[in-house]
Design a protein around this motif. Structure first.
Motif, mmCIF file in Angstrom:
data_model
loop_
_atom_site.group_PDB
_atom_site.id
_atom_site.type_symbol
_atom_site.label_atom_id
_atom_site.label_comp_id
_atom_site.label_asym_id
_atom_site.label_seq_id
_atom_site.Cartn_x
_atom_site.Cartn_y
_atom_site.Cartn_z
ATOM 1 N N GLN A 1 0.846 -1.186 0.000
ATOM 2 C CA GLN A 1 0.000 0.000 0.000
ATOM 3 C C GLN A 1 0.887 1.243 0.000
ATOM 4 O O GLN A 1 1.812 1.354 0.804
ATOM 5 C CB GLN A 1 -0.899 0.002 1.230
ATOM 6 C CG GLN A 1 -1.856 1.173 1.278
ATOM 7 C CD GLN A 1 -2.778 1.103 2.479
ATOM 8 O OE1 GLN A 1 -2.739 0.146 3.248
ATOM 9 N NE2 GLN A 1 -3.602 2.113 2.639
ATOM 10 N N LEU A 2 0.564 2.170 -0.891
ATOM 11 C CA LEU A 2 1.376 3.376 -1.010
ATOM 12 C C LEU A 2 1.237 4.252 0.227
ATOM 13 O O LEU A 2 0.135 4.524 0.690
ATOM 14 C CB LEU A 2 0.941 4.157 -2.240
ATOM 15 C CG LEU A 2 1.696 5.447 -2.516
ATOM 16 C CD1 LEU A 2 3.121 5.154 -2.953
ATOM 17 C CD2 LEU A 2 0.981 6.281 -3.573
ATOM 18 N N GLN A 3 2.374 4.685 0.741
ATOM 19 C CA GLN A 3 2.404 5.652 1.834
ATOM 20 C C GLN A 3 3.287 6.814 1.414
ATOM 21 O O GLN A 3 4.319 6.617 0.790
ATOM 22 C CB GLN A 3 2.919 5.009 3.114
ATOM 23 C CG GLN A 3 2.004 3.943 3.681
ATOM 24 C CD GLN A 3 2.503 3.386 5.001
ATOM 25 O OE1 GLN A 3 3.706 3.306 5.221
ATOM 26 N NE2 GLN A 3 1.593 3.008 5.872
ATOM 27 N N LEU A 4 2.867 8.010 1.769
ATOM 28 C CA LEU A 4 3.598 9.216 1.414
ATOM 29 C C LEU A 4 4.042 9.945 2.673
ATOM 30 O O LEU A 4 3.253 10.100 3.611
ATOM 31 C CB LEU A 4 2.726 10.136 0.563
ATOM 32 C CG LEU A 4 2.203 9.544 -0.743
ATOM 33 C CD1 LEU A 4 1.251 10.525 -1.423
ATOM 34 C CD2 LEU A 4 3.348 9.191 -1.667
ATOM 35 N N THR A 5 5.276 10.402 2.656
ATOM 36 C CA THR A 5 5.810 11.180 3.762
ATOM 37 C C THR A 5 6.313 12.498 3.219
ATOM 38 O O THR A 5 7.255 12.521 2.404
ATOM 39 C CB THR A 5 6.949 10.436 4.462
ATOM 40 O OG1 THR A 5 6.468 9.165 4.927
ATOM 41 C CG2 THR A 5 7.463 11.230 5.654
ATOM 42 N N ASP A 6 5.678 13.569 3.626
ATOM 43 C CA ASP A 6 6.086 14.886 3.142
ATOM 44 C C ASP A 6 6.857 15.615 4.239
ATOM 45 O O ASP A 6 6.616 15.430 5.429
ATOM 46 C CB ASP A 6 4.911 15.717 2.627
ATOM 47 C CG ASP A 6 3.613 15.434 3.342
ATOM 48 O OD1 ASP A 6 2.541 15.548 2.715
ATOM 49 O OD2 ASP A 6 3.672 15.101 4.548
ATOM 50 N N SER A 7 7.769 16.453 3.803
ATOM 51 C CA SER A 7 8.634 17.172 4.732
ATOM 52 C C SER A 7 9.216 18.403 4.057
ATOM 53 O O SER A 7 9.038 18.610 2.853
ATOM 54 C CB SER A 7 9.777 16.265 5.203
ATOM 55 O OG SER A 7 10.596 15.901 4.115
ATOM 56 N N GLY A 8 9.904 19.211 4.851
ATOM 57 C CA GLY A 8 10.602 20.367 4.314
ATOM 58 C C GLY A 8 10.006 21.699 4.705
ATOM 59 O O GLY A 8 10.587 22.753 4.424
ATOM 60 N N GLY A 9 8.865 21.686 5.343
ATOM 61 C CA GLY A 9 8.262 22.940 5.773
ATOM 62 C C GLY A 9 9.076 23.596 6.879
ATOM 63 O O GLY A 9 9.751 22.937 7.657
ATOM 64 N N ASP A 10 8.980 24.914 6.927
ATOM 65 C CA ASP A 10 9.786 25.661 7.898
ATOM 66 C C ASP A 10 9.259 27.080 7.973
ATOM 67 O O ASP A 10 8.361 27.478 7.221
ATOM 68 C CB ASP A 10 11.252 25.656 7.474
ATOM 69 C CG ASP A 10 12.206 25.840 8.631
ATOM 70 O OD1 ASP A 10 13.413 25.613 8.437
ATOM 71 O OD2 ASP A 10 11.759 26.235 9.735
ATOM 72 N N LEU A 11 9.833 27.834 8.883
ATOM 73 C CA LEU A 11 9.601 29.273 8.968
ATOM 74 C C LEU A 11 10.640 29.955 8.084
ATOM 75 O O LEU A 11 11.848 29.725 8.250
ATOM 76 C CB LEU A 11 9.732 29.745 10.411
ATOM 77 C CG LEU A 11 9.739 31.255 10.647
ATOM 78 C CD1 LEU A 11 8.405 31.866 10.215
ATOM 79 C CD2 LEU A 11 10.032 31.561 12.109
ATOM 80 N N VAL A 12 10.176 30.766 7.170
ATOM 81 C CA VAL A 12 11.083 31.446 6.243
ATOM 82 C C VAL A 12 10.635 32.891 6.069
ATOM 83 O O VAL A 12 9.443 33.196 6.181
ATOM 84 C CB VAL A 12 11.114 30.695 4.887
ATOM 85 C CG1 VAL A 12 9.743 30.703 4.220
ATOM 86 C CG2 VAL A 12 12.178 31.228 3.971
ATOM 87 N N GLN A 13 11.594 33.741 5.804
ATOM 88 C CA GLN A 13 11.270 35.146 5.601
ATOM 89 C C GLN A 13 10.710 35.376 4.204
ATOM 90 O O GLN A 13 11.006 34.604 3.271
ATOM 91 C CB GLN A 13 12.520 35.998 5.797
ATOM 92 C CG GLN A 13 13.005 36.039 7.240
ATOM 93 C CD GLN A 13 14.145 37.015 7.446
ATOM 94 O OE1 GLN A 13 14.768 37.481 6.494
ATOM 95 N NE2 GLN A 13 14.416 37.346 8.695
ATOM 96 N N PRO A 14 9.918 36.413 4.041
ATOM 97 C CA PRO A 14 9.451 36.743 2.686
ATOM 98 C C PRO A 14 10.610 36.881 1.713
ATOM 99 O O PRO A 14 11.650 37.461 2.059
ATOM 100 C CB PRO A 14 8.721 38.072 2.894
ATOM 101 C CG PRO A 14 8.266 38.034 4.319
ATOM 102 C CD PRO A 14 9.358 37.315 5.066
ATOM 103 N N GLY A 15 10.431 36.336 0.533
ATOM 104 C CA GLY A 15 11.492 36.335 -0.454
ATOM 105 C C GLY A 15 12.379 35.112 -0.394
ATOM 106 O O GLY A 15 13.197 34.884 -1.299
ATOM 107 N N GLY A 16 12.227 34.323 0.636
ATOM 108 C CA GLY A 16 13.044 33.124 0.794
ATOM 109 C C GLY A 16 12.534 31.961 -0.042
ATOM 110 O O GLY A 16 11.536 32.072 -0.759
ATOM 111 N N SER A 17 13.236 30.848 0.081
ATOM 112 C CA SER A 17 12.907 29.646 -0.681
ATOM 113 C C SER A 17 12.830 28.434 0.242
ATOM 114 O O SER A 17 13.505 28.386 1.283
ATOM 115 C CB SER A 17 13.978 29.384 -1.746
ATOM 116 O OG SER A 17 14.024 30.422 -2.693
#
Length: 120
Positions: A1-17
């Motif tokens: 069964q397919l499972q997805l794990t998402d990540s990478g979110g953070d607090l970033v300033q405007p204009g950031g990536s």
């Protein structure tokens, strides 16, 4: 069964990536198209982007097309959402989801999501 794990979110300033990742397990990701959704506080969930199973086509929310990029590496079962020039209105809970076959196919699995906060 397919499972997805998402990540990478953070607090970033405007204009950031930020680059969000969606990693598949339990099944081969290349069988599925993968979409990224977001839901901001008090707003409805919206589909940000989708990439077809072999990566040859992508769909984007038009307002984000110039700042966001979606890509995938089927060899490692991962889909990415690269977000540049982030704005406070991009603040939301972002989740990846698999679609059966095409980007118009039914949703068949979700990651738990990752929080992106854009603030100075």
């Amino acid at each position: 069964q397919l499972q997805l794990t998402d990540s990478g979110g953070d607090l970033v300033q405007p204009g950031g990536s930020l680059r969000l990742s969606c990693v598949a397990s339990g099944d081969t990701l290349y069988l599925y198209s993968v979409a990224w959704f977001r839901q901001a506080p008090g707003k409805e969930r919206e589909e940000v982007a989708c990439i077809y199973s072999n990566g040859d086509r992508v769909n984007f929310l038009l307002s984000l097309k110039d700042r966001f990029t979606i890509s995938r590496n089927n060899a490692i079962g991962t889909v990415y959402l690269q977000m540049n020039n982030l704005k406070p209105e991009d603040t939301a809970h972002y989740s990846c989801a698999a679609r059966s076959s095409s980007c118009s196919g039914p949703l068949i699995g979700w990651g738990k999501g990752t929080l992106v906060t854009v603030s100075s």
